[in-house]
Design a protein around this motif. Structure first.
Motif, PDB file in Angstrom:
ATOM      1  N   SER A  50      12.305  -6.465   3.908  1.00 49.46           N
ATOM      2  CA  SER A  50      11.653  -7.403   2.993  1.00 49.46           C
ATOM      3  C   SER A  50      10.364  -6.728   2.543  1.00 49.46           C
ATOM      4  CB  SER A  50      11.367  -8.737   3.688  1.00 49.46           C
ATOM      5  OG  SER A  50      10.493  -8.548   4.785  1.00 49.46           O
ATOM      6  N   HIS A  51       9.580  -7.391   1.704  1.00 50.26           N
ATOM      7  CA  HIS A  51       8.361  -6.748   1.235  1.00 50.26           C
ATOM      8  C   HIS A  51       7.291  -7.762   0.855  1.00 50.26           C
ATOM      9  CE1 HIS A  51      10.950  -7.413  -2.226  1.00 50.26           C
ATOM     10  NE2 HIS A  51      11.712  -6.401  -1.855  1.00 50.26           N
ATOM     11  N   GLU A  52       6.078  -7.250   0.745  1.00 49.70           N
ATOM     12  CA  GLU A  52       4.916  -8.084   0.451  1.00 49.70           C
ATOM     13  C   GLU A  52       4.638  -8.180  -1.044  1.00 49.70           C
ATOM     14  OE1 GLU A  52       2.528  -6.771   4.548  1.00 49.70           O
ATOM     15  OE2 GLU A  52       1.863  -6.042   2.587  1.00 49.70           O
ATOM     16  N   PHE A  53       5.628  -7.882  -1.846  1.00 47.43           N
ATOM     17  CA  PHE A  53       5.462  -7.878  -3.298  1.00 47.43           C
ATOM     18  C   PHE A  53       6.747  -8.383  -3.932  1.00 47.43           C
ATOM     19  CE2 PHE A  53       6.254  -3.689  -1.453  1.00 47.43           C
ATOM     20  CZ  PHE A  53       7.539  -3.441  -1.910  1.00 47.43           C
ATOM     21  N   ILE A  54       6.690  -8.619  -5.222  1.00 44.26           N
ATOM     22  CA  ILE A  54       7.858  -9.063  -5.988  1.00 44.26           C
ATOM     23  C   ILE A  54       8.628  -7.842  -6.469  1.00 44.26           C
ATOM     24  CG2 ILE A  54       8.568 -10.214  -8.132  1.00 44.26           C
ATOM     25  CD1 ILE A  54       6.071 -12.029  -7.728  1.00 44.26           C
ATOM     26  N   GLU A 107       0.822  -1.218   0.000  1.00 46.56           N
ATOM     27  CA  GLU A 107       0.000   0.000   0.000  1.00 46.56           C
ATOM     28  C   GLU A 107       0.852   1.262   0.000  1.00 46.56           C
ATOM     29  OE1 GLU A 107      -0.907   0.288   4.781  1.00 46.56           O
ATOM     30  OE2 GLU A 107      -1.866  -1.273   3.578  1.00 46.56           O
ATOM     31  N   HIS A 108       2.121   1.147   0.340  1.00 43.33           N
ATOM     32  CA  HIS A 108       3.005   2.315   0.320  1.00 43.33           C
ATOM     33  C   HIS A 108       3.448   2.681  -1.095  1.00 43.33           C
ATOM     34  CE1 HIS A 108       4.415   2.117   4.809  1.00 43.33           C
ATOM     35  NE2 HIS A 108       3.115   2.174   4.672  1.00 43.33           N
ATOM     36  N   ILE A 158      -3.464   0.769 -10.385  1.00 47.20           N
ATOM     37  CA  ILE A 158      -2.124   0.711 -10.988  1.00 47.20           C
ATOM     38  C   ILE A 158      -1.310  -0.339 -10.227  1.00 47.20           C
ATOM     39  CG2 ILE A 158      -0.065   2.014 -11.649  1.00 47.20           C
ATOM     40  CD1 ILE A 158      -1.727   4.551 -11.501  1.00 47.20           C
ATOM     41  N   PRO A 159      -1.349  -1.579 -10.669  1.00 44.81           N
ATOM     42  CA  PRO A 159      -0.724  -2.680  -9.917  1.00 44.81           C
ATOM     43  C   PRO A 159       0.777  -2.834 -10.174  1.00 44.81           C
ATOM     44  CG  PRO A 159      -1.761  -3.556 -11.858  1.00 44.81           C
ATOM     45  CD  PRO A 159      -2.033  -2.069 -11.875  1.00 44.81           C
ATOM     46  N   ILE A 160       1.470  -1.723 -10.357  1.00 43.53           N
ATOM     47  CA  ILE A 160       2.906  -1.775 -10.621  1.00 43.53           C
ATOM     48  C   ILE A 160       3.509  -0.447 -10.196  1.00 43.53           C
ATOM     49  CG2 ILE A 160       2.643  -0.945 -12.995  1.00 43.53           C
ATOM     50  CD1 ILE A 160       4.977  -2.816 -13.773  1.00 43.53           C
ATOM     51  N   TYR A 161       4.766  -0.508  -9.780  1.00 44.05           N
ATOM     52  CA  TYR A 161       5.454   0.712  -9.366  1.00 44.05           C
ATOM     53  C   TYR A 161       6.878   0.630  -9.901  1.00 44.05           C
ATOM     54  CZ  TYR A 161       7.735   4.167  -6.323  1.00 44.05           C
ATOM     55  OH  TYR A 161       8.440   5.236  -5.838  1.00 44.05           O
ATOM     56  N   VAL A 162       7.341   1.713 -10.501  1.00 45.70           N
ATOM     57  CA  VAL A 162       8.686   1.751 -11.079  1.00 45.70           C
ATOM     58  C   VAL A 162       9.369   3.037 -10.628  1.00 45.70           C
ATOM     59  CG1 VAL A 162      10.064   1.663 -13.181  1.00 45.70           C
ATOM     60  CG2 VAL A 162       7.844   0.506 -13.120  1.00 45.70           C
ATOM     61  N   ASN A 163      10.600   2.925 -10.148  1.00 49.79           N
ATOM     62  CA  ASN A 163      11.340   4.135  -9.794  1.00 49.79           C
ATOM     63  C   ASN A 163      12.821   3.970 -10.121  1.00 49.79           C
ATOM     64  OD1 ASN A 163      12.280   2.499  -7.713  1.00 49.79           O
ATOM     65  ND2 ASN A 163      12.231   4.118  -6.195  1.00 49.79           N
ATOM     66  N   ARG A 164      13.520   5.065 -10.023  1.00 51.54           N
ATOM     67  CA  ARG A 164      14.978   5.092 -10.213  1.00 51.54           C
ATOM     68  C   ARG A 164      15.538   5.743  -8.965  1.00 51.54           C
ATOM     69  NH1 ARG A 164      18.921   8.636 -12.220  1.00 51.54           N
ATOM     70  NH2 ARG A 164      20.587   7.651 -13.452  1.00 51.54           N
ATOM     71  N   ALA A 165      16.329   4.990  -8.196  1.00 46.72           N
ATOM     72  CA  ALA A 165      16.738   5.457  -6.875  1.00 46.72           C
ATOM     73  C   ALA A 165      18.244   5.454  -6.714  1.00 46.72           C
ATOM     74  CB  ALA A 165      16.112   4.569  -5.801  1.00 46.72           C
ATOM     75  N   PRO A 187      27.662   7.517  -7.708  1.00 49.46           N
ATOM     76  CA  PRO A 187      26.495   6.996  -6.983  1.00 49.46           C
ATOM     77  C   PRO A 187      26.126   5.580  -7.444  1.00 49.46           C
ATOM     78  CG  PRO A 187      25.774   8.449  -8.738  1.00 49.46           C
ATOM     79  CD  PRO A 187      27.284   8.528  -8.714  1.00 49.46           C
ATOM     80  N   LEU A 188      25.429   4.876  -6.579  1.00 49.75           N
ATOM     81  CA  LEU A 188      24.875   3.573  -6.927  1.00 49.75           C
ATOM     82  C   LEU A 188      23.405   3.803  -7.270  1.00 49.75           C
ATOM     83  CD1 LEU A 188      25.004   0.495  -7.149  1.00 49.75           C
ATOM     84  CD2 LEU A 188      24.554   0.357  -4.684  1.00 49.75           C
ATOM     85  N   ILE A 189      23.075   3.722  -8.557  1.00 54.47           N
ATOM     86  CA  ILE A 189      21.725   4.002  -9.036  1.00 54.47           C
ATOM     87  C   ILE A 189      21.058   2.699  -9.481  1.00 54.47           C
ATOM     88  CG2 ILE A 189      20.322   5.306 -10.676  1.00 54.47           C
ATOM     89  CD1 ILE A 189      21.868   7.110  -8.832  1.00 54.47           C
ATOM     90  N   VAL A 190      19.847   2.476  -9.018  1.00 55.90           N
ATOM     91  CA  VAL A 190      19.127   1.269  -9.414  1.00 55.90           C
ATOM     92  C   VAL A 190      17.722   1.622  -9.899  1.00 55.90           C
ATOM     93  CG1 VAL A 190      20.388  -0.147  -7.732  1.00 55.90           C
ATOM     94  CG2 VAL A 190      18.152   0.792  -7.126  1.00 55.90           C
ATOM     95  N   TYR A 191      17.219   0.818 -10.830  1.00 64.71           N
ATOM     96  CA  TYR A 191      15.811   0.860 -11.209  1.00 64.71           C
ATOM     97  C   TYR A 191      15.100  -0.238 -10.431  1.00 64.71           C
ATOM     98  CZ  TYR A 191      16.690   3.832 -15.323  1.00 64.71           C
ATOM     99  OH  TYR A 191      17.019   4.865 -16.160  1.00 64.71           O
ATOM    100  N   ASN A 192      13.939   0.087  -9.871  1.00 67.41           N
ATOM    101  CA  ASN A 192      13.137  -0.892  -9.160  1.00 67.41           C
ATOM    102  C   ASN A 192      11.784  -1.054  -9.847  1.00 67.41           C
ATOM    103  OD1 ASN A 192      14.937  -1.275  -6.795  1.00 67.41           O
ATOM    104  ND2 ASN A 192      14.448   0.880  -6.429  1.00 67.41           N
ATOM    105  N   CYS A 193      11.410  -2.285 -10.120  1.00 68.79           N
ATOM    106  CA  CYS A 193      10.083  -2.598 -10.649  1.00 68.79           C
ATOM    107  C   CYS A 193       9.388  -3.489  -9.628  1.00 68.79           C
ATOM    108  CB  CYS A 193      10.201  -3.313 -11.997  1.00 68.79           C
ATOM    109  SG  CYS A 193       8.604  -3.881 -12.638  1.00 68.79           S
ATOM    110  N   LEU A 194       8.308  -2.986  -9.036  1.00 66.64           N
ATOM    111  CA  LEU A 194       7.590  -3.695  -7.980  1.00 66.64           C
ATOM    112  C   LEU A 194       6.187  -4.042  -8.447  1.00 66.64           C
ATOM    113  CD1 LEU A 194       8.355  -1.134  -5.092  1.00 66.64           C
ATOM    114  CD2 LEU A 194       9.900  -2.862  -6.035  1.00 66.64           C
ATOM    115  N   PHE A 195       5.721  -5.228  -8.077  1.00 69.39           N
ATOM    116  CA  PHE A 195       4.333  -5.595  -8.366  1.00 69.39           C
ATOM    117  C   PHE A 195       3.903  -6.730  -7.447  1.00 69.39           C
ATOM    118  CE2 PHE A 195       7.206  -7.497 -11.502  1.00 69.39           C
ATOM    119  CZ  PHE A 195       7.013  -8.858 -11.281  1.00 69.39           C
TER     120      PHE A 195
END
Length: 292
Positions: free
Chosen positions: A37-41, A13-14, A20-27, A88-96
């Motif tokens: 840990s998390h409740e999603f993949i 929920e965060h 929108i059952p997906i979240y994508v960011n660049r961090a 910097p250490l930059i990563v893309y995250n794809c969560l669903f």
């Protein structure tokens, strides 16, 4: 966030908005994030820099091009190798959520083979290398679509996730197969990905055939079957596409562009360009600028 086994559990929920059952960011990873840990993949791609990924009790060195599949409940955290701002250490995250895989399977029936191992959670965490840069391009496109949200973006995101899952699934198949049983299509896929990224370098069919443990004749036959073109035709096509982009977007000379896409013989480059594109490089540049 609730705390479990000294790690934080991140609830979906965060991150996920209604519909929108997906979240994508660049961090940019820092030392401030706690192990969690998390409740999603999560599928994560290291875009820049280097560091260590602490996951499920292991410490995995990471650098540009490292991709991770992280299932539900697996504790992890990234740490940069240095805190220097220029590295910097930059990563893309794809969560669903897991249910998104069920939705993808139902929406893409032909992708059920790709989704089932992940839906049934038969796949533990793993990492792979993106030496050709193919996945970097996919994650960049995914981030652009999610951030800009143009019409149809959810469909594009679904297609990109399926494409990434296909690569992860094939990687798992490869790991489970002895070298002698390595699928031949994989050798061609790797060759194509390498050519797409390194088109300006010296590319010899014999080198690719030797790496695939195939004769040049076998490799040529498989390459044509999978791409519809000969090895030479494919390389020339990729180089001409790159030349067209540079002619339209840069002020470099034709000779400089020819060299940058892999041709030291300017006369041959002119002949090949005219044959493939239908006009000379100079004419193409004029046409491109007149329509821009």
């Amino acid at each position: 966030m609730s705390k479990t086994r000294s790690t934080f559990v991140m609830p979906g929920e965060h991150f996920f908005e209604p519909g929108i059952p997906i979240y994508v960011n660049r961090a940019c990873e820092t030392f401030e994030m706690a192990e969690h840990s998390h409740e999603f993949i999560e599928i994560t791609y290291v875009s820049e820099g280097s560091g260590v990924h602490y996951i499920a009790g292991d410490a995995v060195p990471v650098e540009h091009g490292t991709l991770f599949f992280i299932p539900i409940g697996r504790s992890h955290v990234f740490r940069p190798r240095t805190m220097r701002k220029d590295r910097p250490l930059i990563v893309y995250n794809c969560l669903f959520p897991a249910r998104y895989l069920v939705e993808l399977r139902d929406a893409f029936p032909h992708a059920s083979e790709l989704c089932e191992p992940f839906i049934e959670q038969r796949v533990h965490w793993f990492s792979m290398r993106d030496d050709a840069g193919e996945y970097h391009a996919l994650f960049r496109e995914m981030h652009r679509e999610f951030s800009a949200r143009p019409p149809g973006y959810l469909g594009v995101l679904a297609a990109l996730v399926v494409r990434i899952l296909a690569g992860l699934y094939r990687h798992q198949l490869q790991l489970g197969s002895p070298e002698r049983d390595r699928p031949q299509w994989l050798s061609i896929d790797e060759a194509v990905a390498y050519i797409d990224r390194h088109y300006a370098s010296s590319l010899r069919l014999g080198d690719f055939a030797a790496k695939a443990n195939l004769s040049e004749r076998q490799f040529s036959r498989l390459f044509r079957k999978q791409t519809g073109m000969s090895f030479t035709e494919y390389v020339q096509g990729i180089r001409m596409d790159a030349a067209c982009r540079q002619l339209a977007a840069s002020h470099q000379s034709v000779a400089e562009i020819a060299s940058e896409v892999g041709y030291s013989d300017l006369k041959f480059f002119h002949q090949l360009f005219k044959k493939k594109i239908g006009v000379t490089p100079r004419q193409y540049r004029q046409q491109a600028r007149s329509t821009s």
